[in-house]
Design a protein around this motif. Structure first.
Motif, PDB file in Angstrom:
ATOM      1  N   THR A  36      34.945  37.985  29.632  1.00 38.60           N
ATOM      2  CA  THR A  36      35.025  38.856  29.048  1.00 38.60           C
ATOM      3  C   THR A  36      35.945  38.540  27.326  1.00 38.60           C
ATOM      4  OG1 THR A  36      37.477  39.194  29.477  1.00 38.60           O
ATOM      5  CG2 THR A  36      35.888  39.969  30.300  1.00 38.60           C
ATOM      6  N   ARG A  41      34.980  38.907  21.071  1.00 42.99           N
ATOM      7  CA  ARG A  41      34.483  37.854  20.384  1.00 42.99           C
ATOM      8  C   ARG A  41      33.605  38.188  19.463  1.00 42.99           C
ATOM      9  NH1 ARG A  41      36.394  32.365  20.589  1.00 42.99           N
ATOM     10  NH2 ARG A  41      37.783  32.291  21.734  1.00 42.99           N
ATOM     11  N   ALA A  86      39.025  37.649  17.167  1.00 46.85           N
ATOM     12  CA  ALA A  86      39.218  38.668  17.707  1.00 46.85           C
ATOM     13  C   ALA A  86      39.970  38.978  18.516  1.00 46.85           C
ATOM     14  CB  ALA A  86      38.245  37.752  19.387  1.00 46.85           C
ATOM     15  N   ALA A  90      41.676  43.451  19.056  1.00 40.36           N
ATOM     16  CA  ALA A  90      41.581  43.549  20.935  1.00 40.36           C
ATOM     17  C   ALA A  90      42.450  43.946  21.269  1.00 40.36           C
ATOM     18  CB  ALA A  90      41.409  41.966  21.905  1.00 40.36           C
ATOM     19  N   ARG A  96      39.211  48.272  23.748  1.00 47.69           N
ATOM     20  CA  ARG A  96      39.133  47.864  24.060  1.00 47.69           C
ATOM     21  C   ARG A  96      38.442  49.298  25.107  1.00 47.69           C
ATOM     22  NH1 ARG A  96      42.298  43.823  24.361  1.00 47.69           N
ATOM     23  NH2 ARG A  96      42.339  43.484  27.049  1.00 47.69           N
ATOM     24  N   GLY A 117      39.227  36.785  31.921  1.00 50.29           N
ATOM     25  CA  GLY A 117      39.912  37.808  30.697  1.00 50.29           C
ATOM     26  C   GLY A 117      41.281  37.371  30.390  1.00 50.29           C
ATOM     27  N   ARG A 118      42.400  38.542  29.654  1.00 52.96           N
ATOM     28  CA  ARG A 118      43.233  38.826  29.734  1.00 52.96           C
ATOM     29  C   ARG A 118      44.056  39.908  30.927  1.00 52.96           C
ATOM     30  NH1 ARG A 118      41.356  35.611  26.934  1.00 52.96           N
ATOM     31  NH2 ARG A 118      42.686  34.390  25.270  1.00 52.96           N
ATOM     32  N   ASP A 119      43.282  40.359  30.474  1.00 58.83           N
ATOM     33  CA  ASP A 119      43.368  41.976  31.521  1.00 58.83           C
ATOM     34  C   ASP A 119      42.711  42.540  33.226  1.00 58.83           C
ATOM     35  OD1 ASP A 119      41.587  42.766  30.322  1.00 58.83           O
ATOM     36  OD2 ASP A 119      41.318  44.848  29.786  1.00 58.83           O
ATOM     37  N   ILE A 120      41.970  41.506  33.861  1.00 59.02           N
ATOM     38  CA  ILE A 120      40.507  41.892  34.257  1.00 59.02           C
ATOM     39  C   ILE A 120      41.766  42.328  35.969  1.00 59.02           C
ATOM     40  CG2 ILE A 120      38.829  41.139  35.923  1.00 59.02           C
ATOM     41  CD1 ILE A 120      38.543  41.208  32.991  1.00 59.02           C
ATOM     42  N   ARG A 168      48.579  33.260  18.906  1.00 57.17           N
ATOM     43  CA  ARG A 168      47.525  34.059  19.750  1.00 57.17           C
ATOM     44  C   ARG A 168      47.999  34.565  21.035  1.00 57.17           C
ATOM     45  NH1 ARG A 168      41.588  33.321  22.068  1.00 57.17           N
ATOM     46  NH2 ARG A 168      41.792  31.713  20.931  1.00 57.17           N
ATOM     47  N   ASP A 172      48.638  38.339  22.510  1.00 52.75           N
ATOM     48  CA  ASP A 172      47.749  38.757  22.946  1.00 52.75           C
ATOM     49  C   ASP A 172      49.373  39.516  24.492  1.00 52.75           C
ATOM     50  OD1 ASP A 172      45.452  37.980  22.260  1.00 52.75           O
ATOM     51  OD2 ASP A 172      44.821  36.379  23.470  1.00 52.75           O
ATOM     52  N   ARG A 175      51.275  42.646  22.605  1.00 51.00           N
ATOM     53  CA  ARG A 175      50.458  44.329  22.127  1.00 51.00           C
ATOM     54  C   ARG A 175      49.946  45.240  22.656  1.00 51.00           C
ATOM     55  NH1 ARG A 175      44.991  41.819  23.345  1.00 51.00           N
ATOM     56  NH2 ARG A 175      44.556  41.967  25.877  1.00 51.00           N
TER      57      ARG A 175
END
Ligand code: C5P
Length: 213
Positions: A36, A41, A86, A90, A96, A117-120, A168, A172, A175
């Motif tokens: 994701t 990106r 990205a 994001a 989103r 990803g980061r929030d799957i 980064r 991430d 946020r």
């Protein structure tokens, strides 16, 4: 015959090893895979290519709504500056919202899917059958990124790579829209002292148990 996709959700910070693990698991189980990060990106790259601002939510959301997941090219999108851009797009909730909708549709592909990803596990697929959170110390992750860059003969400075990863992570994790964090029911795998094969075996054990249940 199962009529519901078996979803594996993999989250974690940059260079934790989650991408390689996700690809290896998808290939082992014959599942569809979506990185994701590439969707964020691709939005960033489209904005840059068209000379559009990275911080205009309405424009970025329109680009996100038009994104075709089939056209994502990892080689083109892997550039360092695109990753940085990205993580800026994001942070925008409307971007989103559009990308999560497309990711959820992808997740339903039979017989199963692996999304990383980061929030799957927290937002995109909260009902995933297996959730993994892959992590490693910032120093280990920076060393991996640094070695990858050196192998491609790219100019690389370890301290700059480390600073960059920390910046980064900070963006991430802090946020307000879907910050990076493990889902409460995620299995944590720390790859600081583990190679990719060991991480694969640990993940496989968890997935095989879920497939049996
Ligand atoms: O994983 P990758 O480095 O390709 O991701 C690029 C950026 O996209 C991340 O730094 C993060 O800000 C964002 N991202 C996200 N949610 C995801 C995947 C990536 O916010 N599910």
């Amino acid at each position: 015959m199962q009529n519901k996709a078996f979803i594996i959700a993999i989250d974690g910070p940059a260079a934790s090893g989650k991408g390689t693990l996700a690809r290896n698991l998808a290939s082992h189980y014959g599942f569809h895979h979506l990185d994701t990060g590439l969707t964020y990106r691709a939005v960033a790259k489209a904005l840059i290519d068209q000379g559009l601002p990275l911080d205009d939510e309405a424009i970025a959301a329109r680009v996100a709504q038009e994104l075709d997941l089939k056209g994502l090219d990892r080689t083109v999108l892997s550039a360092h500056e695109i990753g940085e851009a990205a993580s800026k797009v994001a942070v925008m909730p409307e971007v989103r919202r559009a990308l999560v909708e497309a990711q959820r549709k992808f997740a339903d592909n039979l017989p199963g899917t692996v999304l990383d990803g980061r929030d799957i596990g927290t937002v995109v697929c909260p009902d995933a059958r297996v959730k993994l959170y892959i992590t490693a110390s910032a120093e280990v992750r920076a060393e991996r990124r640094f070695n990858e860059m050196r192998a491609k003969n790219a100019d690389a400075d370890y301290n700059a790579v480390l600073d960059d990863l920390k910046r980064r992570d900070e963006r991430d994790m802090n946020r307000s829209a879907s910050p990076l964090k493990p889902a409460s029911d995620a299995h944590l795998i720390d790859t600081s002292k583990m190679d990719i094969e060991a991480a694969f075996l640990e993940a496989k054990k968890l997935i095989d148990a879920a497939l049996r249940s």
